[in-house]
Motif scaffolding. Structure first.
Motif, PDB file in Angstrom:
ATOM      1  N   GLU A 115       4.091   5.203  -0.104  1.00  0.00           N
ATOM      2  CA  GLU A 115       4.985   4.692  -1.166  1.00  0.00           C
ATOM      3  C   GLU A 115       6.356   4.332  -0.611  1.00  0.00           C
ATOM      4  OE1 GLU A 115       3.826   8.340  -1.742  1.00  0.00           O
ATOM      5  OE2 GLU A 115       4.201   8.409  -3.912  1.00  0.00           O
ATOM      6  N   THR A 116       6.843   5.210   0.275  1.00  0.00           N
ATOM      7  CA  THR A 116       8.206   4.991   0.766  1.00  0.00           C
ATOM      8  C   THR A 116       8.272   3.899   1.815  1.00  0.00           C
ATOM      9  OG1 THR A 116       7.775   6.808   2.258  1.00  0.00           O
ATOM     10  CG2 THR A 116       9.089   7.307   0.329  1.00  0.00           C
ATOM     11  N   GLY A 176       6.396   1.160   1.784  1.00  0.00           N
ATOM     12  CA  GLY A 176       5.833  -0.074   1.229  1.00  0.00           C
ATOM     13  C   GLY A 176       6.673  -1.307   1.445  1.00  0.00           C
ATOM     14  N   LYS A 177       7.984  -1.120   1.625  1.00  0.00           N
ATOM     15  CA  LYS A 177       8.859  -2.279   1.747  1.00  0.00           C
ATOM     16  C   LYS A 177       9.287  -2.545   3.186  1.00  0.00           C
ATOM     17  CE  LYS A 177      10.464  -3.069  -2.842  1.00  0.00           C
ATOM     18  NZ  LYS A 177       9.682  -2.086  -3.614  1.00  0.00           N
ATOM     19  N   GLN A 200       0.851  -0.468  -6.153  1.00  0.00           N
ATOM     20  CA  GLN A 200       1.607   0.786  -6.164  1.00  0.00           C
ATOM     21  C   GLN A 200       0.671   1.992  -6.073  1.00  0.00           C
ATOM     22  OE1 GLN A 200       4.665   1.227  -5.521  1.00  0.00           O
ATOM     23  NE2 GLN A 200       4.880  -0.992  -5.474  1.00  0.00           N
ATOM     24  N   LYS A 201      -0.428   1.891  -6.838  1.00  0.00           N
ATOM     25  CA  LYS A 201      -1.381   2.998  -6.869  1.00  0.00           C
ATOM     26  C   LYS A 201      -1.986   3.235  -5.478  1.00  0.00           C
ATOM     27  CE  LYS A 201      -5.376   4.175  -9.573  1.00  0.00           C
ATOM     28  NZ  LYS A 201      -6.382   3.594 -10.471  1.00  0.00           N
ATOM     29  N   ALA A 241       3.374  -3.735   0.895  1.00  0.00           N
ATOM     30  CA  ALA A 241       3.206  -4.142  -0.506  1.00  0.00           C
ATOM     31  C   ALA A 241       2.846  -5.620  -0.599  1.00  0.00           C
ATOM     32  CB  ALA A 241       4.491  -3.853  -1.283  1.00  0.00           C
ATOM     33  N   LEU A 244      -0.729   2.309  -2.522  1.00  0.00           N
ATOM     34  CA  LEU A 244       0.275   2.788  -1.566  1.00  0.00           C
ATOM     35  C   LEU A 244       0.456   4.288  -1.735  1.00  0.00           C
ATOM     36  CD1 LEU A 244       2.966  -0.023  -1.657  1.00  0.00           C
ATOM     37  CD2 LEU A 244       1.442   0.561   0.225  1.00  0.00           C
ATOM     38  N   LYS A 245       0.427   4.713  -2.990  1.00  0.00           N
ATOM     39  CA  LYS A 245       0.602   6.138  -3.253  1.00  0.00           C
ATOM     40  C   LYS A 245      -0.590   6.918  -2.712  1.00  0.00           C
ATOM     41  CE  LYS A 245       1.949   9.167  -6.926  1.00  0.00           C
ATOM     42  NZ  LYS A 245       1.884   9.406  -8.358  1.00  0.00           N
ATOM     43  N   LYS A 246      -1.758   6.358  -2.938  1.00  0.00           N
ATOM     44  CA  LYS A 246      -2.991   7.024  -2.539  1.00  0.00           C
ATOM     45  C   LYS A 246      -3.039   7.263  -1.029  1.00  0.00           C
ATOM     46  CE  LYS A 246      -7.661   6.936  -4.120  1.00  0.00           C
ATOM     47  NZ  LYS A 246      -8.425   6.282  -5.173  1.00  0.00           N
ATOM     48  N   LYS A 272       0.457  -5.611  -9.423  1.00  0.00           N
ATOM     49  CA  LYS A 272       1.586  -4.723  -9.211  1.00  0.00           C
ATOM     50  C   LYS A 272       1.137  -3.263  -9.339  1.00  0.00           C
ATOM     51  CE  LYS A 272       6.424  -4.528 -10.274  1.00  0.00           C
ATOM     52  NZ  LYS A 272       7.451  -4.736 -11.274  1.00  0.00           N
ATOM     53  N   GLU A 273       0.357  -3.017 -10.382  1.00  0.00           N
ATOM     54  CA  GLU A 273      -0.081  -1.664 -10.644  1.00  0.00           C
ATOM     55  C   GLU A 273      -0.997  -1.146  -9.536  1.00  0.00           C
ATOM     56  OE1 GLU A 273      -2.508  -1.140 -14.209  1.00  0.00           O
ATOM     57  OE2 GLU A 273      -3.243   0.585 -13.066  1.00  0.00           O
TER      58      GLU A 273
END
Lengths: 258, 259
Positions: B74-75, B77-78, B65-66, B43, B68-70, B61-62
């Motif tokens: 997502e999980t 990211g950190k 996130q988008k 991220a 990482l999801k793509k 930010k948006e």
């Protein structure tokens, strides 16, 4: 220019995450031990001992960081290929280079400032009554930082066209020679040929004069420093850094990154 | 990508000269075997690149996130990138290439080092970009990927561009025959079997198109169970190999004539 700042902040973050600032802990221990021991063995010259020891430690630790991380700033990015994705973004090469430089001198600023405060606390410990000249120790720390900025610029320049190991040797070499620029100027002229005299004189002005930044003696004896001298050193470091960084940018901008 | 400079000539991307740094706003690039600052999390890295692209804080930010999801992170990211596997780094690389919504995406071997799932996902992302009207250009050694995904391919052999066009244009797509896959238990003396290649009880047989039904009749008479019948077509791979063979033959000829 904004992107220079972004790269610089990221470089600073790298230094923090790579635990570069942990050296402060080591420094703190040295200062604490020195203050206690100095108080016991040297009556009347505690301040001299503490100031000399502290400033030497600040300078040495700073030099290690400036040379080793300075050389790695760009070469590591090329080596690890982290640079490739970044340069495909709207970043010019000079912005990247200045950002890396800015990030490390920011790191060094935080580092030396913290050590400067530590040193000052140690001085207060051995010498409870403060006088006006005690501020000189902060000027001395500032000068060390100026010197380190110059070292970083040199390390960056060398790392742009040679291997990291050679760049470290070149930077360290220039630093050591730069401490003796004054001696080079004062060489016994009579025993040398005129051409040699001209050459050493020319060389002595070309090399960075690192001894200019050393006011350890004044700091040890709380002698105030003239404002003009501070301005002169600041200007000298700024001009020298500009020249060296310009050269680094010229070399780096022409380099093919395969 | 302003990594190497031309020795001669000029190039333009999106009708801007390649020296124009503003052109970089509209392109996304994934280097081969990407490697990123390993002290950052995915991220943070994407946020860093988004800053370079002058995105506002809310946008950043948006988008991060988008993206990482793509790419299915997502999980993760950190987590710092030093703990990432090669496949995960490839996904991060994909995310940073398309982060700023570029018009042209250039991917250097996007599927190398990925497991079958990862390759499938990269393929899906490429197709999605295509649907969104982006131009995707990628290099690959895996010719079946190129055949499957590309509208146009360029074939480079020995550093020279040897053909550009739609895969179907480059390769003669005429059917070269039919392949029959069948199962036959026990021994049989059917003459066709001599031409088939055998793996266990399974046989693979190639016949010309006009002989197909005759061959099937014969096999059925011999008691074989037909598993599949498929067309044999020239592939990009064969086109490529023909070029390589031609080069080799030429090199050999030159060598002989020099002697």
């Amino acid at each position: 220019m904004k992107r220079v700042g972004i790269v610089a902040l990221n470089t600073f973050r790298e230094a923090v995450r790579d635990r570069v600032l942990y050296n402060l802990l080591f420094f703190a221990l040295v200062m604490m031990a020195a203050s206690i021991i100095a108080g016991q063995i040297s009556i009347g010259i505690e301040q001299t001992v503490i100031a000399t020891l502290g400033l030497s430690a600040i300078s040495l630790i700073g030099l290690l960081i400036a040379i080793f991380i300075g050389v790695g700033l760009v070469s590591k990015e090329m080596d690890k290929r982290t640079l490739y994705a970044l340069l495909a973004k709207p970043v010019r090469r000079w912005e990247f280079l200045l950002g890396k430089f800015g990030g490390l001198i920011l790191t060094l600023a935080v580092n030396t400032a913290a050590m400067g405060v530590g040193l000052f606390l140690a001085l207060i410990y051995v010498k409870p009554t403060l006088e006006r000249g005690d501020g000189t120790v902060f000027v001395a720390v500032y000068f060390i930082w100026l010197k380190l900025a110059l070292v970083v610029a040199l390390a960056l320049l060398f790392s742009c066209f040679t291997t990291p190991l050679l760049a470290i040797l070149f930077t360290a070499g220039i630093y050591i020679v730069g401490l003796y620029v004054q001696e080079l100027r004062d060489l016994p002229v009579a025993v040398m040929s005129p051409a040699m005299t001209a050459f050493t004189k020319w060389l002595s002005y070309l090399l960075p004069n690192f001894e200019n930044f050393n006011i350890m003696a004044q700091a040890a004896h709380s002698r105030p420093v003239a404002g003009a001298f501070i301005a002169q050193n600041t200007l000298y470091a700024a001009v020298y850094c500009t020249i060296v960084l310009t050269a680094a940018i010229l070399v780096f901008s022409r380099r093919n990154l395969k | 990508m302003s990594l190497i400079f031309p020795t001669a000539g000029s190039a333009r991307i999106l009708s801007k000269p390649i020296s124009d740094i503003e052109m970089h706003r509209d392109i996304g690039y994934l280097p081969e075997q990407p490697y990123f600052y390993d002290y950052l999390t995915a991220a943070e890295l994407l946020d860093y690149f988004a800053r370079i692209h002058d995105l506002t804080a809310a946008d950043r930010k948006e988008r991060v996130q988008k993206m990482l999801k793509k790419v299915g992170l997502e999980t993760a990211g950190k987590i710092q990138l030093r703990k990432y596997s090669k496949g995960m780094l490839q996904r991060v690389g994909m995310a940073q290439a398309i982060l700023h919504d570029p018009k042209l995406v250039i991917l250097d071997e996007p599927m190398s080092g990925l497991d079958p799932v990862g390759r499938r996902e990269v393929r899906d992302i490429i197709l999605e970009l295509k649907r969104d009207g982006k131009t995707v250009m990628f290099s690959t050694h895996i010719l079946s990927d190129a055949e499957m995904l590309c509208d146009r391919v360029g074939v480079i052999v020995g550093g020279k561009l040897r053909g550009v066009g739609a895969p179907a244009q480059l390769v003669d797509m005429k059917t070269q025959g039919m392949e029959i896959l069948f199962e036959l238990a026990g021994q049989s003396t059917a003459p066709l079997l001599a031409k088939a290649t055998r793996t266990g009880d399974c046989y693979r047989l190639q016949v010309p198109e006009q002989d197909l039904y005759g061959a099937i009749e014969q096999l059925r008479a011999a008691g074989a169970k037909i598993l599949s019948v498929s067309q044999v077509r020239a592939t990009l791979e064969e086109f490529f190999m023909n070029l390589v063979e031609a080069d080799r033959a030429q090199a050999a000829a030159v060598e002989v004539s020099e002697k």
